[in-house]
Design a protein around this motif. Structure first.
Motif, PDB file in Angstrom:
ATOM      1  N   GLY A 151       0.685  -1.218   0.009  1.00 50.76           N
ATOM      2  CA  GLY A 151       0.199   0.158  -0.031  1.00 50.76           C
ATOM      3  C   GLY A 151       0.804   1.079   0.082  1.00 50.76           C
ATOM      4  N   ARG A 152       1.972   1.651   1.050  1.00 58.15           N
ATOM      5  CA  ARG A 152       2.660   2.159   0.838  1.00 58.15           C
ATOM      6  C   ARG A 152       3.386   2.963  -0.589  1.00 58.15           C
ATOM      7  NH1 ARG A 152       8.181   2.030   3.474  1.00 58.15           N
ATOM      8  NH2 ARG A 152       9.262   1.905   1.372  1.00 58.15           N
ATOM      9  N   PHE A 153       4.104   1.783  -1.281  1.00 61.32           N
ATOM     10  CA  PHE A 153       4.906   1.692  -2.121  1.00 61.32           C
ATOM     11  C   PHE A 153       3.412   2.309  -3.911  1.00 61.32           C
ATOM     12  CE2 PHE A 153       7.036  -1.456  -0.881  1.00 61.32           C
ATOM     13  CZ  PHE A 153       8.654  -0.961  -0.473  1.00 61.32           C
TER      14      PHE A 153
ATOM     15  N   LYS B 151      10.947  -2.821  -6.351  1.00 62.11           N
ATOM     16  CA  LYS B 151      12.222  -3.476  -6.336  1.00 62.11           C
ATOM     17  C   LYS B 151      13.218  -1.830  -5.883  1.00 62.11           C
ATOM     18  CE  LYS B 151      10.615  -6.587  -9.629  1.00 62.11           C
ATOM     19  NZ  LYS B 151      10.651  -7.030 -11.104  1.00 62.11           N
ATOM     20  N   ALA B 152      13.025  -1.356  -5.758  1.00 64.44           N
ATOM     21  CA  ALA B 152      14.043  -0.154  -5.893  1.00 64.44           C
ATOM     22  C   ALA B 152      14.151   0.111  -4.294  1.00 64.44           C
ATOM     23  CB  ALA B 152      13.696   1.563  -7.287  1.00 64.44           C
TER      24      ALA B 152
ATOM     25  N   ALA C 198      18.118  -0.827  -2.993  1.00 67.32           N
ATOM     26  CA  ALA C 198      18.478   0.396  -2.010  1.00 67.32           C
ATOM     27  C   ALA C 198      19.000  -0.420  -0.237  1.00 67.32           C
ATOM     28  CB  ALA C 198      17.644   2.108  -1.606  1.00 67.32           C
ATOM     29  N   MET C 199      18.059  -1.157   0.104  1.00 64.42           N
ATOM     30  CA  MET C 199      18.699  -1.722   0.895  1.00 64.42           C
ATOM     31  C   MET C 199      19.629  -3.408   1.165  1.00 64.42           C
ATOM     32  SD  MET C 199      14.896  -2.481   2.772  1.00 64.42           S
ATOM     33  CE  MET C 199      15.051  -3.598   4.027  1.00 64.42           C
ATOM     34  N   GLY C 200      19.948  -3.713  -0.249  1.00 64.53           N
ATOM     35  CA  GLY C 200      20.937  -4.273   0.028  1.00 64.53           C
ATOM     36  C   GLY C 200      22.589  -3.973  -0.315  1.00 64.53           C
TER      37      GLY C 200
END
Length: 86
Positions: A37-39, A64-65, A69-71
């Motif tokens: 929902g946030r995305f 996915k972005a 970014a977390m990765g």
């Protein structure tokens, strides 16, 4: 409690909790729906006149972005903590 013992205790708790869960998908459904929902909200803010199909595509790319970014942050953090080669 030292960090290693705390990690082991947390891992034990997590395994015990998941052992008591027969349907892990339903257990995490609310969290997944909130994240998706946030995305979707972000996609609608960026493209208010887009169709539902377009919003779904943009939301998927935003998701996915976010995880990419977390990765990247994780890799950079591990590199910073790694012992320096002589």
């Amino acid at each position: 409690m030292d960090p290693e013992a705390r990690s082991l205790r947390a891992r034990l708790g997590a395994h015990a909790s998941w052992a008591n869960t027969l349907d892990p998908t339903s257990r995490t459904a609310k969290a997944r729906a909130a994240a998706n929902g946030r995305f979707e909200r972000q996609a609608r803010e960026k493209h208010p006149d887009a169709t539902d199909e377009q919003i779904a595509r943009v939301a998927e790319h935003l998701r996915k972005a976010h995880y990419s970014a977390m990765g990247l942050k994780s890799v950079m953090s591990r590199k910073a903590k790694a012992p320096k080669a002589a």
